[in-house]
Design a protein around this motif. Structure first.
Motif, PDB file in Angstrom:
ATOM      1  N   HIS A  93       0.890  -1.459   0.016  1.00  0.00           N
ATOM      2  CA  HIS A  93       0.275  -0.302   0.169  1.00  0.00           C
ATOM      3  C   HIS A  93       0.672   1.078   0.023  1.00  0.00           C
ATOM      4  O   HIS A  93       2.028   1.227   0.795  1.00  0.00           O
ATOM      5  CB  HIS A  93      -1.047   0.365   0.919  1.00  0.00           C
ATOM      6  N   GLU A  94       0.354   2.392  -1.002  1.00  0.00           N
ATOM      7  CA  GLU A  94       1.266   3.480  -0.524  1.00  0.00           C
ATOM      8  C   GLU A  94       1.357   3.965   0.459  1.00  0.00           C
ATOM      9  O   GLU A  94       2.649   4.938   0.584  1.00  0.00           O
ATOM     10  CB  GLU A  94       0.467   4.464  -1.464  1.00  0.00           C
ATOM     11  N   SER A  95       0.829   3.912   1.381  1.00  0.00           N
ATOM     12  CA  SER A  95       1.233   4.419   3.253  1.00  0.00           C
ATOM     13  C   SER A  95       2.200   4.065   3.687  1.00  0.00           C
ATOM     14  O   SER A  95       2.142   3.986   4.803  1.00  0.00           O
ATOM     15  CB  SER A  95      -0.752   4.661   3.912  1.00  0.00           C
ATOM     16  N   ALA A  96       2.631   2.590   3.310  1.00  0.00           N
ATOM     17  CA  ALA A  96       3.668   2.127   4.144  1.00  0.00           C
ATOM     18  C   ALA A  96       5.282   2.477   3.541  1.00  0.00           C
ATOM     19  O   ALA A  96       4.999   3.243   2.368  1.00  0.00           O
ATOM     20  CB  ALA A  96       3.749   0.205   3.336  1.00  0.00           C
ATOM     21  N   ASP A  97       5.825   1.527   3.936  1.00  0.00           N
ATOM     22  CA  ASP A  97       7.159   2.149   3.397  1.00  0.00           C
ATOM     23  C   ASP A  97       8.073   1.501   2.826  1.00  0.00           C
ATOM     24  O   ASP A  97       8.358   0.094   2.847  1.00  0.00           O
ATOM     25  CB  ASP A  97       8.319   2.622   4.930  1.00  0.00           C
ATOM     26  N   LEU A  98       7.376   1.711   1.016  1.00  0.00           N
ATOM     27  CA  LEU A  98       8.153   0.726   0.368  1.00  0.00           C
ATOM     28  C   LEU A  98       9.715   0.146   0.125  1.00  0.00           C
ATOM     29  O   LEU A  98      10.208  -0.499   0.284  1.00  0.00           O
ATOM     30  CB  LEU A  98       7.862   1.446  -0.921  1.00  0.00           C
ATOM     31  N   VAL A 115       4.510  -3.477  -7.184  1.00  0.00           N
ATOM     32  CA  VAL A 115       2.807  -2.749  -7.567  1.00  0.00           C
ATOM     33  C   VAL A 115       2.670  -2.060  -5.866  1.00  0.00           C
ATOM     34  O   VAL A 115       3.206  -2.515  -5.002  1.00  0.00           O
ATOM     35  CB  VAL A 115       2.307  -4.164  -7.472  1.00  0.00           C
ATOM     36  N   VAL A 116       2.273  -0.561  -5.654  1.00  0.00           N
ATOM     37  CA  VAL A 116       1.676  -0.303  -5.432  1.00  0.00           C
ATOM     38  C   VAL A 116       0.396   0.021  -5.072  1.00  0.00           C
ATOM     39  O   VAL A 116       0.042   0.944  -5.759  1.00  0.00           O
ATOM     40  CB  VAL A 116       2.263   1.404  -5.286  1.00  0.00           C
ATOM     41  N   LYS A 117      -0.395  -0.228  -4.521  1.00  0.00           N
ATOM     42  CA  LYS A 117      -1.619   0.149  -3.782  1.00  0.00           C
ATOM     43  C   LYS A 117      -2.171   0.942  -2.993  1.00  0.00           C
ATOM     44  O   LYS A 117      -2.154   1.350  -2.506  1.00  0.00           O
ATOM     45  CB  LYS A 117      -2.342  -1.054  -3.173  1.00  0.00           C
ATOM     46  N   ARG A 118      -3.523   1.485  -4.464  1.00  0.00           N
ATOM     47  CA  ARG A 118      -4.165   3.018  -3.679  1.00  0.00           C
ATOM     48  C   ARG A 118      -4.520   2.497  -1.743  1.00  0.00           C
ATOM     49  O   ARG A 118      -4.794   1.855  -1.400  1.00  0.00           O
ATOM     50  CB  ARG A 118      -5.127   3.642  -4.341  1.00  0.00           C
ATOM     51  N   HIS A 119      -4.120   3.277  -0.582  1.00  0.00           N
ATOM     52  CA  HIS A 119      -4.527   3.632   0.667  1.00  0.00           C
ATOM     53  C   HIS A 119      -5.881   3.723   0.599  1.00  0.00           C
ATOM     54  O   HIS A 119      -6.261   4.878   0.036  1.00  0.00           O
ATOM     55  CB  HIS A 119      -3.426   4.874   1.084  1.00  0.00           C
TER      56      HIS A 119
END
Length: 160
Positions: A83-88, A110-114
């Motif tokens: 998720h985009e709110s996490a620290d990739l 793959v970055v998912k919308r928060h």
């Protein structure tokens, strides 16, 4: 009291397993893959090994199974779904450290919308997302895995 009982029961079951033979590891790995890995479909041909999971123990066991099959780390490609709110960045480093796969072998994440109203509990700094493990050039391994799975099913016999 219940927590101590839970811990005792889990520890006793863990200790009862002992060290797996190569054959046992092979069978466990096939069953794990068939439960958690991607499968070939008549309408979607995917004859290659790909497993995606967020549990580090599942990932570690899968990697040990791949080693048993003779798959070297240089044949692996990893992809993070997060998720985009996490620290990739932290997630990529975590999975690289856990798997021993260089970050240069990671595909684009793959970055998912928060969703701020999510009911998810795996949020914040501890969220490492899921990691997909692809094995390059694994069509033959996939077919052998599928065949072994059906061998396990037949070997177990019918449920009563």
């Amino acid at each position: 009291m219940r927590d101590a009982e839970r811990r005792h029961t889990k520890a006793a079951a863990r200790d009862a397993v002992g060290t797996l033979t190569d054959r046992e590891l092979f069978l466990v790995g096939v069953a794990l893959y068939w439960a958690e890995g991607s499968k070939d479909k008549a309408w979607d041909r995917m004859e290659y090994l790909k497993l995606i999971n967020s549990d580090p123990d599942v990932v570690t066991l899968h990697l040990r199974w791949l080693e048993l099959l003779g798959v070297s780390r240089d044949r692996l490609r990893l992809q993070i779904s997060i998720h985009e709110s996490a620290d990739l960045e932290a997630a990529q480093q975590y999975w690289s450290d856990l798997t021993g796969v260089a970050r240069t072998q990671f595909n684009k994440p793959v970055v998912k919308r928060h969703n701020p109203r999510t009911g998810r509990k795996n949020t914040g700094d501890t969220c490492r997302g899921c990691v997909a493990i692809y094995v390059r050039g694994s069509a033959d391994l996939y077919r052998r895995t599928e065949g072994a799975w059906y061998g396990i099913v037949l070997g177990a016999g019918p449920a009563t």
